[in-house]
Write a protein that holds these residues in place. Structure first.
Motif, mmCIF file in Angstrom:
data_model
loop_
_atom_site.group_PDB
_atom_site.id
_atom_site.type_symbol
_atom_site.label_atom_id
_atom_site.label_comp_id
_atom_site.label_asym_id
_atom_site.label_seq_id
_atom_site.Cartn_x
_atom_site.Cartn_y
_atom_site.Cartn_z
ATOM 1 N N LEU A 195 0.829 -1.210 0.000
ATOM 2 C CA LEU A 195 0.000 0.000 0.000
ATOM 3 C C LEU A 195 0.865 1.262 0.000
ATOM 4 O O LEU A 195 0.561 2.245 -0.682
ATOM 5 C CB LEU A 195 -0.957 0.003 1.200
ATOM 6 C CG LEU A 195 -2.005 -1.120 1.224
ATOM 7 C CD1 LEU A 195 -2.958 -0.945 2.408
ATOM 8 C CD2 LEU A 195 -2.801 -1.179 -0.083
ATOM 9 N N GLY A 204 0.644 0.178 -4.290
ATOM 10 C CA GLY A 204 0.188 -1.145 -4.702
ATOM 11 C C GLY A 204 -1.150 -1.517 -4.082
ATOM 12 O O GLY A 204 -1.828 -0.681 -3.460
ATOM 13 N N THR A 205 -1.523 -2.772 -4.280
ATOM 14 C CA THR A 205 -2.765 -3.300 -3.732
ATOM 15 C C THR A 205 -2.449 -4.439 -2.765
ATOM 16 O O THR A 205 -1.420 -5.120 -2.919
ATOM 17 C CB THR A 205 -3.717 -3.790 -4.852
ATOM 18 O OG1 THR A 205 -4.796 -4.525 -4.272
ATOM 19 C CG2 THR A 205 -3.016 -4.699 -5.857
ATOM 20 N N CYS A 206 -3.325 -4.662 -1.790
ATOM 21 C CA CYS A 206 -3.092 -5.726 -0.810
ATOM 22 C C CYS A 206 -3.368 -7.100 -1.411
ATOM 23 O O CYS A 206 -3.039 -8.113 -0.806
ATOM 24 C CB CYS A 206 -3.916 -5.506 0.451
ATOM 25 S SG CYS A 206 -5.696 -5.677 0.235
ATOM 26 N N LEU A 217 -8.444 -3.681 3.040
ATOM 27 C CA LEU A 217 -9.204 -3.074 1.938
ATOM 28 C C LEU A 217 -9.594 -1.633 2.272
ATOM 29 O O LEU A 217 -9.511 -0.754 1.420
ATOM 30 C CB LEU A 217 -10.460 -3.903 1.630
ATOM 31 C CG LEU A 217 -11.321 -3.374 0.469
ATOM 32 C CD1 LEU A 217 -10.596 -3.477 -0.868
ATOM 33 C CD2 LEU A 217 -12.667 -4.102 0.385
ATOM 34 N N GLN A 263 -7.979 0.410 4.200
ATOM 35 C CA GLN A 263 -6.782 1.244 4.070
ATOM 36 C C GLN A 263 -6.429 1.469 2.604
ATOM 37 O O GLN A 263 -5.932 2.525 2.229
ATOM 38 C CB GLN A 263 -5.608 0.579 4.780
ATOM 39 C CG GLN A 263 -5.847 0.474 6.283
ATOM 40 C CD GLN A 263 -4.609 -0.034 7.003
ATOM 41 O OE1 GLN A 263 -3.524 0.503 6.833
ATOM 42 N NE2 GLN A 263 -4.770 -1.063 7.803
ATOM 43 N N GLU A 264 -6.687 0.466 1.788
ATOM 44 C CA GLU A 264 -6.323 0.579 0.373
ATOM 45 C C GLU A 264 -7.240 1.554 -0.380
ATOM 46 O O GLU A 264 -6.768 2.404 -1.132
ATOM 47 C CB GLU A 264 -6.399 -0.808 -0.285
ATOM 48 C CG GLU A 264 -6.206 -0.749 -1.785
ATOM 49 C CD GLU A 264 -5.886 -2.100 -2.387
ATOM 50 O OE1 GLU A 264 -5.422 -2.996 -1.655
ATOM 51 O OE2 GLU A 264 -6.081 -2.248 -3.598
ATOM 52 N N ILE A 265 -8.539 1.400 -0.200
ATOM 53 C CA ILE A 265 -9.504 2.173 -0.994
ATOM 54 C C ILE A 265 -9.806 3.513 -0.338
ATOM 55 O O ILE A 265 -10.080 4.490 -1.034
ATOM 56 C CB ILE A 265 -10.818 1.362 -1.186
ATOM 57 C CG1 ILE A 265 -10.535 -0.011 -1.819
ATOM 58 C CG2 ILE A 265 -11.845 2.136 -1.998
ATOM 59 C CD1 ILE A 265 -10.053 0.011 -3.246
ATOM 60 N N ARG A 278 -3.115 4.527 -6.155
ATOM 61 C CA ARG A 278 -2.892 3.142 -6.619
ATOM 62 C C ARG A 278 -2.791 3.114 -8.148
ATOM 63 O O ARG A 278 -3.554 3.760 -8.844
ATOM 64 C CB ARG A 278 -4.038 2.221 -6.205
ATOM 65 C CG ARG A 278 -4.532 2.431 -4.803
ATOM 66 C CD ARG A 278 -4.059 1.370 -3.841
ATOM 67 N NE ARG A 278 -4.155 1.902 -2.487
ATOM 68 C CZ ARG A 278 -3.109 2.270 -1.751
ATOM 69 N NH1 ARG A 278 -1.880 2.129 -2.205
ATOM 70 N NH2 ARG A 278 -3.270 2.770 -0.537
ATOM 71 N N THR A 335 -1.684 -0.176 -9.953
ATOM 72 C CA THR A 335 -1.204 -1.513 -10.286
ATOM 73 C C THR A 335 -1.897 -2.007 -11.554
ATOM 74 O O THR A 335 -3.024 -1.618 -11.859
ATOM 75 C CB THR A 335 -1.476 -2.509 -9.146
ATOM 76 O OG1 THR A 335 -2.855 -2.422 -8.784
ATOM 77 C CG2 THR A 335 -0.631 -2.174 -7.936
#
Lengths: 367, 367
Positions: free
Chosen positions: A315, A319-321, A335, A337-339, B89, B91
């Motif tokens: 992240l 990147g993505t988890c 998710l 934290q990612e989005i 992000r 990726t």
């Protein structure tokens, strides 16, 4: 529910029921000169592959399920049945209304149950050749990958294996490859274009200090190589007899791969666990296949911690988890934290409007 | 809002603000050896291209916007700002949560306003060559296309022009092509792979009764050919001085192209209007560029009727009422027929949950 409903060779498409598997379809297609190339390793059902947005070793050339589904029949939570692109539609492109197809692809069963899928098909390449090359470090393998892509070489597969994975493969599949960070490559095309690709890629490998470059032209040798790659999960488990697999995956922009692989290895070493790394390097995606002793909860906890740290590193690096394994239950917090909170709100609004009672694969993807 | 925010050559991606156009980006990229290949003809803004899911002549090789957007920043109706794949992000693939990116791509501004886009980039091919071939009928051109795809020839462009379009191009762009159904082709790759493709495609054309096969290897000749293709809208208008364009597009499974083009031509003749046909034949997608006299409402009505009949024929043949032009206002009724009432309900549920007041591009896509 395991019928292949139609194959249209001139249109490069087919429609299958939910139980049809990838291998069943490809066996059926054998005489048409066509195939469905998305290959997550296991012989998964195609509608399951839609639901999880599967990809695998061929994604660098053919994309993931996201790029290869034309239409889905879906049963919604309230019993309504929809065809995401309209009943019977199977055009290669459309700009008619919202892309419902790709809303359901990768939704992990939380929005509805996929009962039919129309998929793209492709011509089986005329000729295929594979190669292996070993590098002193991860950087050399990644630089080679980037240069192969920059040159527009129509690479069919480009897979990274770290030295731990190579060691596992050597032992499990009875091979004697140099124990070093390595690339497994596959090229397809006409026989003469393969010779040209061969020369170019061998040059790129040696420019990046690759060594022991070896072509597998013979079908038997090629199939041994890729069988070894596909058996890697078992090979990793065999490193620790009696263990079960715990796998994780992340995906970063390709240029970040050397750093994240280096830092992941440091975490694996620090935790004192075994963690072979295998990656779809052309997509920036890699896995760790941890062999875990089920009777050792402490080890499992360490592995879960390393896995979480890797996701957080990813992240940090844009990147993505998860590149292809999905969220399930284990990555729900990641998710968010990612989005970001707002993006998650929007996903939940969609979930709420289509499944207000939360009966579709409950407790998956979101809390 | 017209800044290119980042270009990451090693990762094959870039991020742009909403005002950046396709040509602006490609000029900026010139020194990197990379390009953004989606080309709808006009120099559209890239975020506009996201919103309408643009495609064009390169889609047969690179896909449409649906396959080439990594992330979007979107302002929603209530002022919330989201990043569809999470902030920053980029990726190449992900399986983290719902595919919000492709929910907004092609939503024609009805769900939110796209303010930033992260896009895939590709290496500029080493060498390029073009060709033209003429056929006695549409079937020959379509059969050639299907065979080119079956052989896995990495075709970069394969465009169909009917005899009316060829006549228009001859007059407007001062060319002297045979007035017959024709293919404009473009191949890319290494110089020697082009020779190989050349020989194979020339064979396929002649097997399908193609004639006057002509290679344009010289950059000037090639650029003249594709400029003529890109100027076709103007060429069609020049067939009727003082006219304005009325264009429509449909997309069917490739095998249905001969039938739908034949039946469309019959409708055009019956209506007594001028309707040149131009198609992205590798995708099953084609346009009619009707030149219409703005002072003749009767003619406009006839053209609208032909256009509607074509869309209905397409729906009959498992096709879509629009492959790349979108729904807008004109095809809202057709969208209902294409997707079905239940699918439209689902689209409207999503619209309702994200834009309950209906302030985002009102009255577009749905009634």
């Amino acid at each position: 529910m395991n019928e292949i409903l139609s194959v249209n060779p001139e249109d490069f498409d087919c429609t299958v029921q939910s139980g049809v598997t990838r291998m069943q379809l490809n066996n059926y297609l054998r005489d048409t000169g066509l195939w469905f190339p998305i290959d997550p390793g296991a012989d998964a059902s195609l509608c399951g592959m839609c639901s999880t947005s599967a990809s695998g070793t061929n994604a660098v050339r053919y994309g993931t399920m996201r790029e290869n589904v034309l239409n889905l029949e879906v049963v919604l939570a309230d019993g309504r049945v929809i065809n995401t692109a309209g009943k019977g539609r199977r055009t290669k492109k459309t700009s008619a209304g919202y892309n419902l197809t790709n809303l359901f692809v990768g939704s992990e069963g939380t929005l509805g149950i996929i009962t039919k899928a129309s998929l793209k098909l492709f011509g089986i390449p005329e000729a295929t050749v594979s190669a292996v090359c070993h590098f002193p470090d991860v950087q050399g393998a990644v630089d080679t990958t980037v240069q192969v892509l920059q040159c527009g070489i129509p690479i069919a597969r480009i897979e990274f294996l770290d030295e731990v994975s190579i060691d596992a493969v050597n032992k499990y599949s009875k091979m004697d490859m140099k124990v070093a960070p390595s690339l497994f490559l596959e090229f397809t095309g006409t026989p003469s274009s393969l010779d040209e690709q061969a020369a170019l890629v061998a040059d790129l490998c040696s420019m990046n200090n690759g060594s022991d470059f070896k072509w597998a032209k013979d079908p038997e040798e090629r199939s041994h190589l890729w069988k070894a790659r596909h058996d890697i999960l078992y090979a990793c488990m065999a490193l620790k007899p009696g263990s079960k697999p715990y796998s994780t995956d992340v995906c970063v922009p390709v240029s970040k791969l050397p750093e994240i692989i280096k830092r992941s290895k440091e975490e694996i070493t620090k935790a004192g666990v075994c963690g072979p790394i295998v990656g779809h390097v052309g997509d920036g995606n890699f896995h760790v296949f941890f062999p875990v002793d089920q009777n050792n909860p402490e080890e499992l906890q360490k592995i879960q911690e390393v896995s979480k740290k890797m996701a957080l590193m990813s992240l940090e690096m844009n990147g993505t988890c998860t590149g292809e394994h999905g969220i399930g239950q284990g990555k729900r917090e990641l998710l968010v934290q990612e989005i970001g909170e707002t993006g998650i709100q929007v996903m939940k609004q969609i979930k709420q409007t289509l499944d207000p009672k939360g009966i579709m694969n409950p407790a998956k993807v979101f809390y």
